[in-house]
Design an enzyme around this catalytic site. Structure first.
Site, PDB file in Angstrom:
ATOM      1  N   GLU B 329      21.986  30.799  63.591  1.00  0.00           N
ATOM      2  CA  GLU B 329      22.971  30.741  64.691  1.00  0.00           C
ATOM      3  C   GLU B 329      23.602  29.353  64.782  1.00  0.00           C
ATOM      4  O   GLU B 329      23.780  28.799  65.876  1.00  0.00           O
ATOM      5  CB  GLU B 329      22.304  31.134  66.008  1.00  0.00           C
ATOM      6  N   CYS B 422      20.458  37.960  75.814  1.00  0.00           N
ATOM      7  CA  CYS B 422      20.853  36.753  76.538  1.00  0.00           C
ATOM      8  C   CYS B 422      22.289  36.820  77.036  1.00  0.00           C
ATOM      9  O   CYS B 422      22.622  36.236  78.065  1.00  0.00           O
ATOM     10  CB  CYS B 422      20.662  35.515  75.653  1.00  0.00           C
TER      11      CYS B 422
END
Lengths: 675, 675
Positions: B329, B422
């Site tokens: 990420e 999230c």
């Protein structure tokens, strides 16, 4: 390796005679020797081809022997691979180190040493190591035949409990390949006995009539077919085919990876596109090709060609690398081929060689040999440093200035080992068997696929002398006292056929290319003594398919089979590689460079446009900074990274070429934009 | 949520009065209200701005309330987030489900509900849920204050044992943010008591004089500063600063990720480039900005500006997304901005809004508000479907025809929840506080940063009426009975300043832009009643910096702040999106489309060049297929994927534009190639 107590001495078993010897045995078998006559071509014996060290393939084999193999053997010790087995054998205390498939680092090395023993039978410095390693494996093996140090040390009651991630059949596959190679080149069956016991356990458990299960990482399929080929025992072919049949039925279930990761999303016979983890996909397809080569099943052959087209047309880098994604080590979508984030795992390019070779044997079509050549002159050799002791795992086609090389999967330079060390021993086993991919035979004659300075011994005793500086030079001269069988010479897909020249015994001949080959008639009545093929290896600029968005407006320079790159070391001080563009009409051959072990480079005119101060986005039509002319030097991609750390790129932005014809921009296949 | 037995009733604590109230309190605080006077601008009270539902920001808040929040609350139940806490509280049996930071799904939702309670104080349908949730948290909390259901359920003796991956301070951070928001908007301190107990435990353990340790996932820094701002207790600011100080010292050690992943490779004050996990980097920098806003430390301020430049100039997508790599990420290298493999996590764009807003408060410079606007009109709203119940995690700028959408991190359409969830509650908390980013105040007057149909109440009681259809229309009208303080209106960086028009009380005024704002004088002596700003929102074609290789030869169309895209739904049957190019000089406004909830689209001429049969590589200069003219329609990027599954792209290949001036190809900033 010195096991601290003697291992039990395995009892050698006899290798059954071939049930149907399909060709005269004139030497030991090498990799992939089909029993059935499904395929169009057959490999030569493993000792039939000798590469000289003057050319890149022969030099690579030599370096593999003198540098890479000793380095790999050292790392088997330091990485814990041998210790894992010593602990499993009860020879020492300890816990398992490394990935759950770390055993295969040894297995692939043993395969490499077996091929090396067959390649240089008169000098076998590693036989003591191999004998000890085999003894160690035998001692570590459980009475039931199970042999996987990770499971034995971490979850001894959980054998085959996690086929999705356990890699146990993958471990068996590499063990089998080593054992088969050793039996073929040395006649020694000690390792084969160990491996066969493990295979028998798997067959009892998952063979016909047993549990339905296939391994998350394909590899055992090709190995089982090779075991069948060696032994003639049909059960191994049946087990291989069953592994192929079961894949795509969803047996692997849902996990952290989607089913396509393991090619478990669709049955092989129904698949239309390659997908998922690239190495898994390519190992699987090599195994499928092996099954098809023995069974002749048309549905498998059709699937293989269909999936080849998918891979070749939409998911192969110009270097022969495959697999775009770092995440999940996956192929990615069609035409998704970023040069900078290319994953292009070394093992994928090696697997491609295996698969392509099998497709070549099946079909006799030159496009498959083209793929072998592409990989062997670009993606695969790029994975090893010139000293033979540093390697890449991923093989990007671009490294940016200031690249963050903190991951071993995208480092700024080659590394001397890896936490996941699948690639270095894989390189070693391929290099040791490189010469097996040079030529084949068939009822129609003899075929030369790879051009390299070499001797090729045919089964009638004829020796072909192949003299060439290929690929530095395109001239290939083949001589024989008297060649009495037709000779097919590959005309690479990269060559402009109109510019290929052929001369037979001093006379120019027309070049008619059929399925990628030009055919030279020869017979006892009309023997041939000298054939010269001349291939146009001067540099050309290539553009990618317009759907390869990532390299729009760029060209790649290819010279013969060799893809070139721009590298930091060849730029003047202060010039950032990202600010350089090339004029494609100005390419010309140039000599090698100091410090770079290649005979030919490419010179080109370019422009330098400093862009550091430009904003992130500008309105279309804003005036660009003033360009300056610059002299560019391109070097072979496989040689990058041997002159310090810095930027590199294969696809280079296109500078204006006043001499070039008009083309359609942006979406045009010539890669040029607005005009 | 119905805990099966009553939770202990937490004792409300008093909120200390502000030590140094820096501005008159005329309403509850919203997010990020500095105590110190370091920054140039100050937020308005949380209830000062009311967005009408006629514009996109107001409609978004409305949809968040009516669709997204109910959906998120449902998923807190079905995903196991609430059950985890019930098990931790001893209210039921069970094991932990989800990622180790799953508690934060609840915490972010509680923060969203707190902002929603402040935004619509007269209608609080979720207060019972919140009260129950707070009681549940209090009951799950250990006597020492520790509160992390994952550790409590899986390794109760291992609190803080794995700071690198444990996410415990990250969990605390989100808990604190929820508690601070609830205290600010409702005055209720029940959740604050719970959160403060956990914070006190962390302070005792890792505060000044305690162990050296920082969390692998930054987030607690900004939360602790907010706790300091709410309570005036200096220990929280000191703890936040200590977390900042300790990062980059290598305390997190080596693990599966390189140190840059956690921004632990270099101290914040020495960093020159953003890097590693994008959300971690951006949360960290928001926290650093908070610390700097309270301490005024120049070294931090310098680092913030330096890192902003790095992010903005080299690692931000034209949509406002950040973070190129799926693997880790991560941001990736400078100018590595692939549109198809853009990770551009939704949470990164949200974090960017937080950081940019803090930079705006610190500096008063319009470029930071530009970044807020860019994210709020592109990357962030793209993450939610028009029905408010489906979301993206990653936000690519291109989806190919036939995309393999089998991963939740690169799906073919928005999903209704995620294993790692999230993003949806993060979207909810941002949407509920959107109006807080519209305007600020300072000694110099009042500043309007975001244009939206709204009312803005100033602390002197003046109400500004903002009437606009922005961004569909560029006209913004601001009225007041009598504005007696100077008004600064942002002139976006995307706007051609020469074409901006300003009218004050009916008179045209010159537009002088200073730091991104045009200033309208006003005072008691010379009050202002009506200001009209007219921004040129017609579509323009953009080219990327030439080092952004991935979009060379392409343009992105931006209309005002809104980035457009081409989508499958707007193409004729049989036309593959990848075969289409746009003529950049032909862009013009067009009406909205049936089924797509946007008022304006963009029409353009293009060409269609069927490329399916082209080879993977062609020699440069080969003739392209014949193009056909095609009418194109571009729609806002944020609206993609609301009309079925299919291809989409923001960066569109460039077709020839005879009217365009000559430019340098390949390496040119205008993105055009060979000429």
């Amino acid at each position: 390796m010195t096991p601290s107590s003697p291992a039990p001495s395995p009892v050698p078993s006899a290798i059954p005679a071939r049930a149907t010897p399909a060709r005269p045995a004139t030497g030991p078998d090498g990799p992939c020797v089909p029993r059935a006559d499904v395929g169009r071509l057959r490999p030569l014996p493993f000792d039939a081809v000798t590469l000289t060290t003057g050319g890149p393939l022969g030099a690579w084999q030599d370096r593999n022997r003198t540098a890479t193999l000793p380095h790999v053997l050292d790392r088997l010790e330091t990485s814990g691979v041998l210790d894992n087995l010593r602990v499993a054998a009860g020879l020492q205390d300890g816990t398992h180190r490394g990935f759950n498939f770390a055993d295969t680092d040894l297995h692939k090395t043993l395969e490499a040493l077996a091929w090396e023993a067959g390649r240089v039978p008169d000098d076998q410095p590693w036989e003591a190591f191999v004998t000890d390693a085999v003894a160690l494996l035998a001692q570590a093996q459980r009475p039931d035949g199970y042999l996987d140090s990770h499971v034995q040390l971490t979850a001894p009651d959980a054998a085959f409990a996690d086929l999705r991630w356990g890699h146990e059949l993958y471990v068996l596959g590499h063990l089998l390949q080593a054992a088969v190679a050793r039996a073929r080149t040395t006649g020694r069956t000690d390792l084969l006995d160990v491996a066969t016991r493990f295979a028998a356990l798997v067959d009892d458990r998952f063979g016909p009539g047993g549990a339905d299960g296939c391994c998350g990482h394909p590899e055992v399929e090709t190995a089982l077919v090779e075991l069948y080929r060696l032994t003639g025992e049909r059960r191994w072919l049946d087990l291989a085919r069953r592994q192929v049949d079961l894949r795509g039925a969803g047996l692997l279930g849902e996990g952290p990876f989607p089913p396509v990761y393991h090619q478990d999303h669709v049955p092989v016979r129904e698949a239309t596109e390659v997908g998922g983890h690239a190495v898994r996909q390519l190992y699987l397809l090599a195994g499928v090709a092996d099954v098809a080569a023995e069974t002749g099943e048309q549905a498998l052959l059709d699937a293989l060609v269909r999936l080849w087209d998918s891979a070749e047309r939409t998911r192969t880098y110009v270097t022969g690398g495959l697999g775009a994604h770092h995440k999940d080590e996956a192929f990615g979508d069609a035409y998704e081929l970023p040069p900078d984030r290319a994953y292009a795992e070394t093992c994928a390019a090696i697997a491609l060689v295996h698969w392509a070779w099998r497709m070549l044997l099946l079909t006799g079509e030159g496009r498959y040999a083209d793929a072998v050549e592409r990989a062997l002159h670009n993606a695969v050799p790029a994975a090893t440093s010139h000293d033979g002791r540093r390697f890449t795992y991923s093989n990007p086609l671009q490294l940016r200035t200031g690249h963050d090389g903190s991951s071993e999967y995208s480092p700024s330079e080659r590394l001397d080992w890896f936490a996941c060390a699948c690639c270095p021993p894989n390189l070693a086993r391929l290099a040791a068997s490189l010469h097996a991919y040079v030529a084949t035979t068939s009822a129609a004659g003899v075929q030369l696929h790879l051009y390299a300075d070499a001797h090729v011994r045919l089964d009638d005793g004829t020796v072909l002398g192949v003299r060439t500086a290929y690929p530095a030079d395109g001239r290939v001269e083949v001589t024989a006292d008297a060649l009495v069988r037709p000779l097919a010479l590959r005309v690479p897909g990269w060559a402009d056929a109109a510019r290929v020249r052929l001369e037979v015994d001093g006379l120019a001949r027309p070049v008619e290319v059929v399925d990628g080959y030009v055919h030279v008639p020869a017979s006892s009545a009309a023997p041939v003594r000298r054939v010269v093929l001349d291939l146009p290896v001067e540099p050309v600029a290539l553009v990618a398919h317009p759907r390869v968005d990532a390299v729009r407006g760029c060209v790649a320079v290819r010279r013969g089979p060799v893809v070139m790159c721009l590298e930091h070391a060849d730029l003047p001080d202060g010039v950032v590689l990202e600010d350089v563009a090339v004029v494609p009409g100005t390419l010309e051959d140039a000599p090698g460079l100091p410090g770079l072990d290649v005979p030919v480079t490419v010179r080109a005119r370019g422009v330098h446009v400093p862009s550091g101060d430009l904003p992130a986005w500008s309105p279309y039509g804003a005036a660009p900074p003033e360009p300056a002319e610059i002299e560019l030097r391109l070097v072979p991609y496989h040689a990058w990274g041997n002159r310090g750390v810095g930027a590199m790129r294969v696809w280079v932005p296109l500078a204006p070429d006043p001499a070039a014809p008009a083309g359609l921009p942006g979406c045009a296949p010539d890669g040029r934009a607005a005009r």
